[in-house]
Design a protein around this motif. Structure first.
Motif, mmCIF file in Angstrom:
data_model
loop_
_atom_site.group_PDB
_atom_site.id
_atom_site.type_symbol
_atom_site.label_atom_id
_atom_site.label_comp_id
_atom_site.label_asym_id
_atom_site.label_seq_id
_atom_site.Cartn_x
_atom_site.Cartn_y
_atom_site.Cartn_z
ATOM 1 N N LYS A 78 42.308 33.527 54.385
ATOM 2 C CA LYS A 78 42.387 34.660 52.934
ATOM 3 C C LYS A 78 41.909 35.341 53.106
ATOM 4 N N SER A 81 45.524 37.319 54.086
ATOM 5 C CA SER A 81 46.125 37.193 52.911
ATOM 6 C C SER A 81 45.513 38.134 51.694
ATOM 7 N N THR A 213 50.148 33.459 57.803
ATOM 8 C CA THR A 213 49.136 32.699 57.102
ATOM 9 C C THR A 213 50.251 32.409 55.646
ATOM 10 N N LYS A 214 49.957 31.276 55.000
ATOM 11 C CA LYS A 214 50.183 30.960 53.438
ATOM 12 C C LYS A 214 49.304 32.090 52.114
ATOM 13 N N ILE A 215 50.301 32.148 51.946
ATOM 14 C CA ILE A 215 49.460 32.812 50.707
ATOM 15 C C ILE A 215 48.123 32.338 50.224
#
Length: 479
Positions: A78, A81, A213-215
């Motif tokens: 987190k 991102s 990483t994912k958004i």
């Protein structure tokens, strides 16, 4: 000692990532000073002054905020991102504003439109890789960090040699479009294009890290990071003023030629700059990671002592052999009129390194606003000294302004640190090494210029004093 061992190991690798590129870049100084007149070197300097200024604006302390929250957060993805998306959006917004007011900005920065467009490209690419580079450092991947940095500077150096050396000596193997645009002014543009190409390759290498990483964007986290980072941005702007305002003022108050000579001789302090930068790269994540260790403050104190010893040696060594370095690095004698600034600038950069070390107190206590105030105070000193003294003393006033700014920042940071985060620094020992090195440097520069026997004796004397004072600690570190 295991903690110190890891710090030194990381610093050596980060130092390699900094030292080798800087040394490769250092090779460009004789190339540039030989290929460019002092007037055109002033254009080159102006370009990179504005690059430094806008780099601080575009990153607005997000790199330091990333370290702070990445090291403490359990949701590291987190943090990555949020930081990356924020920098990407603000960079896009910045370029829209620049496009709308581009005609006004050209004149304000005193750069040709072609040069300015290259500057924008470099700034965009370099800003987008800030978070991936920070992730490599925070994740203890110094080797990968070093590899990318080295590739970047290798491209810069190779293209510089191609444009400024190969083309001139082997025109038959050079495309006609380059030969048709090869005046002295064009050579400056090729230097900027080399930097743009290196930034583009670096962007492509780090592109996979954008998708690690994912958004997972968080406004609440962004608010905390902004609150932590914006004082760092203003401190960075103050640093740019401290480091570069003198050059712009010399350009306006005296001449382009004097500014070019000053900027060229300023490069002779590069070894101290490399040392300070390598330390900063290794120290910043280390200080955050070790903050909760039992002997953290004792470790910080020991590191500063060794830093001052090493920096004092570098100062004395460079001053003692300054005329050798002058001949090797700045072969155009037109630049030598500003050689007297070098000892002052070396000492100024040593104080800057001391300030970076002392700044641990406001970074660990989340009082980055205090760091901003200190840096702004240094910037005010820089502005006042330059404006008041340049008309009286000439270019040497700019060097004294830099020393006054960095020394005052270090002193103020020390006394504030005693209140908010007291570290048991060995002030007497630190002051002793600074005074010894400075005194020997004055003797060497004022009375024994080009007397290398006397210079060697002074350097050896300093090393013997340091060895006998620190031999017990050195033996423990070696073990």
């Amino acid at each position: 000692m295991s903690t110190l061992k890891r710090f030194f190991q990381d610093t050596i690798i980060y130092g390699f990532a900094t030292v080798l590129p800087r040394l490769m870049n250092f090779i460009l100084v004789p190339l540039h000073t030989a290929a460019l007149s002092t007037g055109n070197y002033a254009i080159n300097t102006t370009f990179y002054v504005w690059a430094a200024f806008f780099n601080v604006i575009l990153t607005y302390g997000m790199e330091t905020a990333f370290f702070r929250f990445f090291s403490h957060s359990k949701e590291k993805g987190k943090v990555f991102s949020t930081a990356f998306i924020t920098l990407s959006v603000t960079t896009l917004f910045f370029f829209i504003l620049v496009f709308l007011f581009r005609d006004y900005i050209f004149g304000l920065l005193d750069l040709q439109p072609f040069y300015f467009n290259i500057l924008l490209g470099i700034l965009a690419l370099d800003t987008l890789v800030v978070v991936p580079f920070a992730w490599l450092r925070a994740s203890n991947k110094p080797v990968k960090f070093a590899g990318v940095k080295i590739i970047n500077i290798a491209i810069v150096v190779l293209l510089n040699f191609y444009f400024l050396w190969w083309v001139q000596r082997f025109p038959g193997s050079t495309p006609q479009i380059i030969l048709n645009n090869y005046s002295d002014a064009d050579k400056v543009g090729y230097i900027f294009l080399a930097n743009l190409a290196a930034s583009a390759v670096t962007f492509l290498i780090l592109l996979p890290y954008f998708f690690r990483t994912k958004i997972d964007f968080s406004f609440s986290l962004l608010k905390k990071m902004w609150h932590y980072g914006w004082p760092v941005m203003f401190a960075g702007l103050a640093f740019v003023i401290n480091e570069n305002l003198d050059k712009l003022l010399l350009k306006d108050m005296i001449s382009d030629e004097v500014m070019g000579a000053y900027a060229g001789c300023y490069k002779l302090a590069v070894f101290m700059t490399i040392f300070v930068q390598a330390f900063k790269l290794g120290a910043e994540p280390f200080f955050f990671n070790q903050a909760k260790a039992e002997n953290a403050k004792k470790t910080y104190s020991l590191i500063l002592t060794y830093f001052v010893i090493a920096g004092s040696f570098i100062l004395l060594f460079l001053v003692a052999f300054i005329d050798i370095f002058k001949e090797l690095i700045i072969r155009n004698s037109d630049y030598w009129i500003a050689l007297s600034i070098v000892p002052i600038v070396l000492l100024a950069n040593l104080f800057l390194g001391i300030y970076h070390n002392l700044s641990v107190w406001y970074k660990l206590t989340d009082k980055t606003r205090m760091g901003m105030y200190i840096s702004i105070f240094g910037a005010i000193i820089t502005v006042l000294f330059n404006i008041v003294l340049i008309p009286v003393l000439g270019f040497i006033a700019a060097a004294w302004a830099t020393l006054a700014a960095y020394a005052s920042m270090a002193v103020i940071s020390y006394f504030l640190g005693r209140k908010y985060y007291p570290v048991p620094y060995n002030v007497k020992k630190i002051a002793f090494y600074l005074l010894l090195s400075t005194g020997f440097s004055i003797i060497s520069f004022a009375f024994f210029r080009e007397n290398y026997i006397a210079g060697s004796a002074l350097v050896l004397g300093f090393l013997l004093v340091a060895f006998f004072n620190e031999r017990k600690q050195v033996q423990e570190l070696i073990k």
